[in-house]
Motif scaffolding. Structure first.
Motif, PDB file in Angstrom:
ATOM      1  N   ASN A  77     -15.671   4.253   8.305  1.00 52.89           N
ATOM      2  CA  ASN A  77     -14.629   3.841   7.356  1.00 52.89           C
ATOM      3  C   ASN A  77     -13.317   3.435   8.031  1.00 52.89           C
ATOM      4  O   ASN A  77     -12.227   3.739   7.540  1.00 52.89           O
ATOM      5  CB  ASN A  77     -14.361   4.965   6.341  1.00 52.89           C
ATOM      6  CG  ASN A  77     -15.541   5.219   5.437  1.00 52.89           C
ATOM      7  OD1 ASN A  77     -16.302   4.309   5.122  1.00 52.89           O
ATOM      8  ND2 ASN A  77     -15.726   6.457   5.024  1.00 52.89           N
ATOM      9  N   GLU A  88     -10.621  -0.525   6.634  1.00 50.22           N
ATOM     10  CA  GLU A  88      -9.342  -0.760   5.963  1.00 50.22           C
ATOM     11  C   GLU A  88      -8.192  -0.767   6.965  1.00 50.22           C
ATOM     12  O   GLU A  88      -7.285  -1.598   6.876  1.00 50.22           O
ATOM     13  CB  GLU A  88      -9.113   0.307   4.888  1.00 50.22           C
ATOM     14  CG  GLU A  88     -10.057   0.176   3.694  1.00 50.22           C
ATOM     15  CD  GLU A  88      -9.714   1.162   2.595  1.00 50.22           C
ATOM     16  OE1 GLU A  88      -8.724   1.914   2.764  1.00 50.22           O
ATOM     17  OE2 GLU A  88     -10.425   1.182   1.583  1.00 50.22           O
ATOM     18  N   THR A  89      -8.211   0.162   7.915  1.00 52.90           N
ATOM     19  CA  THR A  89      -7.166   0.195   8.937  1.00 52.90           C
ATOM     20  C   THR A  89      -7.174  -1.072   9.779  1.00 52.90           C
ATOM     21  O   THR A  89      -6.118  -1.655  10.083  1.00 52.90           O
ATOM     22  CB  THR A  89      -7.357   1.421   9.849  1.00 52.90           C
ATOM     23  OG1 THR A  89      -7.351   2.604   9.055  1.00 52.90           O
ATOM     24  CG2 THR A  89      -6.268   1.508  10.890  1.00 52.90           C
ATOM     25  N   ASP A 107     -11.961  -9.007   3.451  1.00 55.19           N
ATOM     26  CA  ASP A 107     -12.644  -7.743   3.162  1.00 55.19           C
ATOM     27  C   ASP A 107     -13.974  -8.084   2.504  1.00 55.19           C
ATOM     28  O   ASP A 107     -14.014  -8.613   1.388  1.00 55.19           O
ATOM     29  CB  ASP A 107     -11.777  -6.887   2.236  1.00 55.19           C
ATOM     30  CG  ASP A 107     -12.407  -5.532   1.939  1.00 55.19           C
ATOM     31  OD1 ASP A 107     -13.560  -5.299   2.357  1.00 55.19           O
ATOM     32  OD2 ASP A 107     -11.747  -4.704   1.276  1.00 55.19           O
ATOM     33  N   THR A 131     -15.480  -2.630   4.861  1.00 57.65           N
ATOM     34  CA  THR A 131     -14.748  -1.369   4.758  1.00 57.65           C
ATOM     35  C   THR A 131     -15.671  -0.188   4.470  1.00 57.65           C
ATOM     36  O   THR A 131     -15.231   0.967   4.515  1.00 57.65           O
ATOM     37  CB  THR A 131     -13.691  -1.452   3.644  1.00 57.65           C
ATOM     38  OG1 THR A 131     -14.316  -1.851   2.419  1.00 57.65           O
ATOM     39  CG2 THR A 131     -12.628  -2.471   4.012  1.00 57.65           C
ATOM     40  N   ARG A 132     -16.955  -0.452   4.192  1.00 60.75           N
ATOM     41  CA  ARG A 132     -17.888   0.633   3.878  1.00 60.75           C
ATOM     42  C   ARG A 132     -18.768   1.011   5.062  1.00 60.75           C
ATOM     43  O   ARG A 132     -19.624   1.880   4.949  1.00 60.75           O
ATOM     44  CB  ARG A 132     -18.783   0.226   2.705  1.00 60.75           C
ATOM     45  CG  ARG A 132     -18.004  -0.051   1.421  1.00 60.75           C
ATOM     46  CD  ARG A 132     -18.896  -0.620   0.348  1.00 60.75           C
ATOM     47  NE  ARG A 132     -18.140  -0.946  -0.864  1.00 60.75           N
ATOM     48  CZ  ARG A 132     -18.633  -1.588  -1.901  1.00 60.75           C
ATOM     49  NH1 ARG A 132     -19.890  -1.999  -1.884  1.00 60.75           N
ATOM     50  NH2 ARG A 132     -17.890  -1.838  -2.964  1.00 60.75           N
ATOM     51  N   HIS A 184       0.863  -1.182   0.000  1.00 67.14           N
ATOM     52  CA  HIS A 184       0.000   0.000   0.000  1.00 67.14           C
ATOM     53  C   HIS A 184       0.898   1.230   0.000  1.00 67.14           C
ATOM     54  O   HIS A 184       1.900   1.274   0.725  1.00 67.14           O
ATOM     55  CB  HIS A 184      -0.926   0.031   1.222  1.00 67.14           C
ATOM     56  CG  HIS A 184      -1.902  -1.085   1.262  1.00 67.14           C
ATOM     57  ND1 HIS A 184      -3.159  -1.024   0.684  1.00 67.14           N
ATOM     58  CD2 HIS A 184      -1.811  -2.326   1.809  1.00 67.14           C
ATOM     59  CE1 HIS A 184      -3.794  -2.153   0.883  1.00 67.14           C
ATOM     60  NE2 HIS A 184      -2.995  -2.967   1.560  1.00 67.14           N
ATOM     61  N   LEU A 201      -8.304  -4.045   8.875  1.00 73.43           N
ATOM     62  CA  LEU A 201      -7.844  -5.159   8.053  1.00 73.43           C
ATOM     63  C   LEU A 201      -6.317  -5.262   8.090  1.00 73.43           C
ATOM     64  O   LEU A 201      -5.759  -6.355   8.240  1.00 73.43           O
ATOM     65  CB  LEU A 201      -8.320  -4.984   6.611  1.00 73.43           C
ATOM     66  CG  LEU A 201      -9.764  -5.368   6.297  1.00 73.43           C
ATOM     67  CD1 LEU A 201     -10.114  -4.965   4.875  1.00 73.43           C
ATOM     68  CD2 LEU A 201      -9.982  -6.862   6.470  1.00 73.43           C
ATOM     69  N   ARG A 202      -5.641  -4.130   7.948  1.00 72.83           N
ATOM     70  CA  ARG A 202      -4.177  -4.143   7.940  1.00 72.83           C
ATOM     71  C   ARG A 202      -3.622  -4.587   9.284  1.00 72.83           C
ATOM     72  O   ARG A 202      -2.666  -5.377   9.346  1.00 72.83           O
ATOM     73  CB  ARG A 202      -3.658  -2.746   7.587  1.00 72.83           C
ATOM     74  CG  ARG A 202      -3.995  -2.314   6.161  1.00 72.83           C
ATOM     75  CD  ARG A 202      -3.738  -0.842   5.970  1.00 72.83           C
ATOM     76  NE  ARG A 202      -4.235  -0.375   4.680  1.00 72.83           N
ATOM     77  CZ  ARG A 202      -4.360   0.902   4.337  1.00 72.83           C
ATOM     78  NH1 ARG A 202      -4.029   1.840   5.216  1.00 72.83           N
ATOM     79  NH2 ARG A 202      -4.824   1.236   3.157  1.00 72.83           N
ATOM     80  N   SER A 257       0.940  -4.616   4.264  1.00 73.21           N
ATOM     81  CA  SER A 257      -0.034  -4.741   5.348  1.00 73.21           C
ATOM     82  C   SER A 257      -0.013  -6.123   5.986  1.00 73.21           C
ATOM     83  O   SER A 257      -0.704  -6.346   6.985  1.00 73.21           O
ATOM     84  CB  SER A 257      -1.439  -4.449   4.816  1.00 73.21           C
ATOM     85  OG  SER A 257      -1.812  -5.393   3.833  1.00 73.21           O
TER      86      SER A 257
END
Length: 576
Positions: free
Chosen positions: A236, A239-240, A256, A231-232, A61, A242-243, A86
Motif C-alpha cells: 500500500n 498513494e505515497t 491512479d 494503490t492496492r 489531503h 502518487l503524491r 499533493s
C-alpha cells in the motif's frame, strides 16, 4: 399520631430524592449531550472541508500529523495537523484552508490562454516563469543563488519552485527571479510542460498532427514519462508514491489505476512524440500484465508508433518480472523517488516475450469457448499453483489482512508447509501428458510442472538454474523459447529456493502442449490460479512487449546466467 415535624422530614426526604435524581440525570445526560454536540460539530467541519476540497483546484489531503516541522503558508504559524496539496506542496492549517484556496494557485497542467506558448512552426520557443511557494522547503535543499542550505530557521521562510524544485532564501529572492524562465530542473527531460499541452490543444483545433514541431526546449532527447500506480498493490505504498511523483512532475502524467484504467491513461501517449514515451508501472506483476494488455490494445487499434517502453517499480508480493528486468524484488521506500526517475531515464530498452495460453476443456458435449490467458512470467500445474489457489481464496474472504508483503509471504509459507504433509498433487506424471514442439516427453515421478518465460520464479528463485552446478542451456526472456521444469513437491521447491537442489529440467520449446487426462488439478498463469478439470493446455508465442532494463539492480547470479540485454529495434534505428 404523627406530629408536625414528620411532614417536614418527609418533604425534605422527597426533595433530597429529587435532587439525587436530577444530578444523576445531569451526570449521565451531560456527557452524552457534549459528545453529540462535538460529533455534530466534527461532522459539520468535515462537510465544510470536503466541500472546499471538492471545489478547489488544489489536490488537498487532510492529515492528523505532519511528518516534519510544518508552518501554515497563510498565517505562518507552526501546525501539527492540517491540509496539504499533493501537486504543489502547499501546507495550511484547517482554519486557513479557504484563504489558501483563494490566494494561491496550484500547478497548471495546461497553460491558460496560451500565455507564453507559441504553437507556430518548427523551432517555436515556449517558456513559463517560476512558480514560487514560500516555506516548508525540503530538508537539505540549497539556495540556487548563494548555494547555502535553505529552511534552517524555525519559521515560515524561503521559497521553492513547484516545477524545477529549486529553492531560494528570502534575502536572495529578487524581482528578476520572480519573472525568470523556469528550466524545469533535473527532470526536464521527463516532464510534460503545461505550455506543450496548450500548444497541442491548439494544433488539434487546427486539425494538425505534427506534434514533433512543438517539442519542449528544442531537445532531441525528450522522453516524457507516464506514471501508472496501483494503490492496492502489496504494501500500500501507491498513494505515497502518487503524491511524490505529482510534486516532481506534471500531475497530468500521474495516474491512479484504481480510478483510471490503463487503456484510458495510455491515450496520453497519442499527444506525445512517436517512440519517445516511457511508462513507469508502480505495482506487482499483475499490474504490469494489466498495462501490457492495454498496450496490446493500442497495437490492435493501429497505434504502434505511440507504443511506450515500460519500467517497473515493484510493489507486489512476488515481483518476479521486476526482478528479471533488474528493478529489484520489492520496493519499501528505501530509494528516493528522485533516484527512481533517474533510473528510468538511464534504463535500456529490451524485449519481453508474451505468450498465449489456451485451455480447452475435454468432453463430447463441451460447447464452452476455450479459456485464453496472456502469460508474461510462467504457467504451472501442481503444488505452487495449489498454494496460489489457497492464498487467493483466503484473500478474497478477508482482503484487509493481506496489505503487507511479509504477511502475504507468511501465508504462502503456511500453505506450502501444509502441502508437504498432505501431498494433494502426487502422481501428476500419471495424470498428464507433456509435448514440447510436438514431441512427447516421458515424465518421471513428479508433483508439479512449471513453464517459465523469465529467469525468476516464486518470489526471487532462479528455478531453471537451480544450484548452478550442472550445465544447462541459457535462459532468456526475449528468445522465443520457454523453459519447462518439473518438481517433486513443495519441499523440493523450498530446497531449490535455497539452492540445495536442482529442478527436473524437461527441456526448452517454442510450443508447449499439456494434456490433463483425469481428475481436477490446480493451475495458475502469472499468479492467477484456478481449479481445472480434464483439458488440453496449449502455450504459443503471442507478441513482444517493449520493456526497460535497469542494470543497477543486477546481481552476480544475474550476470553469470544472462547476457547483456539487446537494444530494441526502435532504439537501433534512432542511434543510426
Amino acid at each position: 399520631m404523627e406530629g408536625p415535624g414528620s411532614g417536614s422530614v418527609a418533604a425534605s426526604s422527597g426533595l433530597a430524592d429529587c435532587s439525587l435524581v436530577f444530578w444523576t440525570l445531569c451526570s449521565v445526560l451531560l456527557p452524552v449531550l457534549i459528545t453529540l454536540w462535538c460529533s455534530f460539530q466534527r461532522s459539520r467541519r468535515q462537510l465544510l472541508i470536503r466541500d472546499i476540497f471538492r471545489k478547489s483546484k488544489h489536490d488537498w489531503h487532510y492529515t492528523d500529523l505532519f511528518g516534519q516541522p510544518t508552518y501554515c503558508c497563510v498565517c505562518a504559524q507552526h501546525i501539527l495537523q492540517g491540509a496539504f496539496c499533493s501537486c504543489c506542496g502547499l501546507r495550511v492549517s484547517e482554519g486557513c484552508l479557504k484563504k489558501a484556496d483563494q490566494r494561491f494557485l496550484c500547478k497548471e497542467i495546461v497553460m491558460r490562454g496560451g500565455a507564453g506558448a507559441h504553437s507556430g512552426g518548427a523551432g517555436a520557443h515556449s517558456s513559463m516563469p517560476h512558480h514560487w511557494i514560500r516555506g516548508n522547503v525540503p530538508l537539505c535543499s540549497c539556495c540556487m543563488v548563494c548555494k547555502q542550505q535553505c529552511g534552517t530557521q524555525p519559521k515560515l521562510c524561503d521559497y521553492r519552485c513547484v516545477w524545477c524544485q529549486y529553492t531560494v532564501h528570502d534575502e536572495c529572492m529578487v524581482d528578476q527571479l520572480k519573472t525568470e524562465e523556469c528550466t524545469f530542473g533535473e527532470f526536464r527531460d521527463l516532464i510534460i510542460p503545461p505550455y506543450y499541452l496548450s500548444a497541442i490543444n491548439q494544433l488539434r483545433k487546427d486539425k494538425r498532427s505534427s506534434y514533433e514541431k512543438v517539442v519542449p526546449y528544442s531537445r532531441k532527447h525528450w522522453v516524457p514519462v507516464i506514471i501508472l500506480a496501483n494503490t492496492r498493490s502489496g504494501n500500500n505504498m501507491g498513494e505515497t508514491l502518487l503524491r511524490e511523483f505529482k510534486i516532481l512532475l506534471n500531475p497530468v502524467q500521474v495516474f491512479d489505476l484504481s480510478k483510471t484504467a490503463p487503456a484510458k491513461a495510455l491515450q496520453l501517449c497519442l499527444l506525445l512524440p512517436c517512440k519517445a514515451v516511457r511508462v513507469l508501472v508502480c505495482g506487482g506483476d499483475g499490474t504490469v500484465g494489466w498495462v501490457l494488455d492495454a498496450i496490446d490494445e493500442m497495437k490492435i487499434k493501429g497505434q504502434e508508433l505511440f507504443i511506450p517502453q515500460v519500467a517497473v517499480l515493484p510493489l507486489g508480493t512476488g515481483n518476479d518480472l521486476s526482478n528479471t528486468l533488474g528493478w529489484g524484488a520489492g520496493y519499501a521506500g528505501e530509494v528516493p523517488v528522485e533516484q527512481i526517475l533517474r533510473n528510468v531515464m538511464e534504463a535500456d530498452g529490451v524485449k519481453l516475450d508474451r505468450w498465449k495460453v489456451q485451455v480447452t476443456n475435454k468432453g463430447y458435449y463441451n460447447l464452452r469457448k476455450p479459456k485464453v490467458f496472456t502469460m508474461n512470467n510462467y504457467f504451472s500445474i501442481g503444488p505452487d499453483a495449489l498454494m496460489a489457489l489457497n492464498f487467493h481464496a483466503h484473500r478474497e474472504k478477508t482482503p484487509s489482512l493481506f496489505s503487507s508483503r511479509i504477511i502475504n509471504k507468511a501465508v504462502y509459507f503456511f500453505y506450502g508447509t501444509k502441502d508437504c504433509l498432505v501431498q494433494e498433487c502426487k502422481d501428476l506424471n500419471k495424470k498428464v501428458e507433456l509435448e514440447l514442439d510436438g514431441e512427447r516427453i516421458e515424465l518421471p515421478n513428479l508433483e508439479g510442472i512449471i513453464v517459465l518465460n523469465i529467469g525468476y520464479w516464486g518470489g526471487g528463485c532462479r528455478l531453471w538454474e537451480g544450484m548452478g552446478d550442472e550445465p544447462y542451456p541459457l535462459a532468456r526472456h526475449d528468445d522465443g523459447l520457454l523453459e519447462v521444469v518439473g518438481v517433486h513437491g513443495s519441499f523440493h521447491c523450498a530446497q531449490i529456493q535455497v539452492k540445495l537442489a536442482n529442478p527436473v529440467r524437461l527441456g526448452q520449446a517454442h510450443t508447449v502442449r499439456l494434456i490433463l487426462k483425469s481428475s481436477k488439478m490446480p493451475m495458475q498463469v502469472d499468479g492467477e490460479p484456478w481449479a481445472q478439470g480434464p483439458c488440453t493446455v496449449t502455450i504459443t508465442h503471442k507478441t513482444h512487449a517493449l520493456m526497460l532494463y535497469h542494470s543497477g539492480e543486477q546481481t552476480d547470479d544475474d550476470a553469470s546466467s544472462t547476457s547483456e540485454p539487446e537494444p530494441t529495434r526502435e532504439q537501433t534505428d534512432e542511434d543510426e
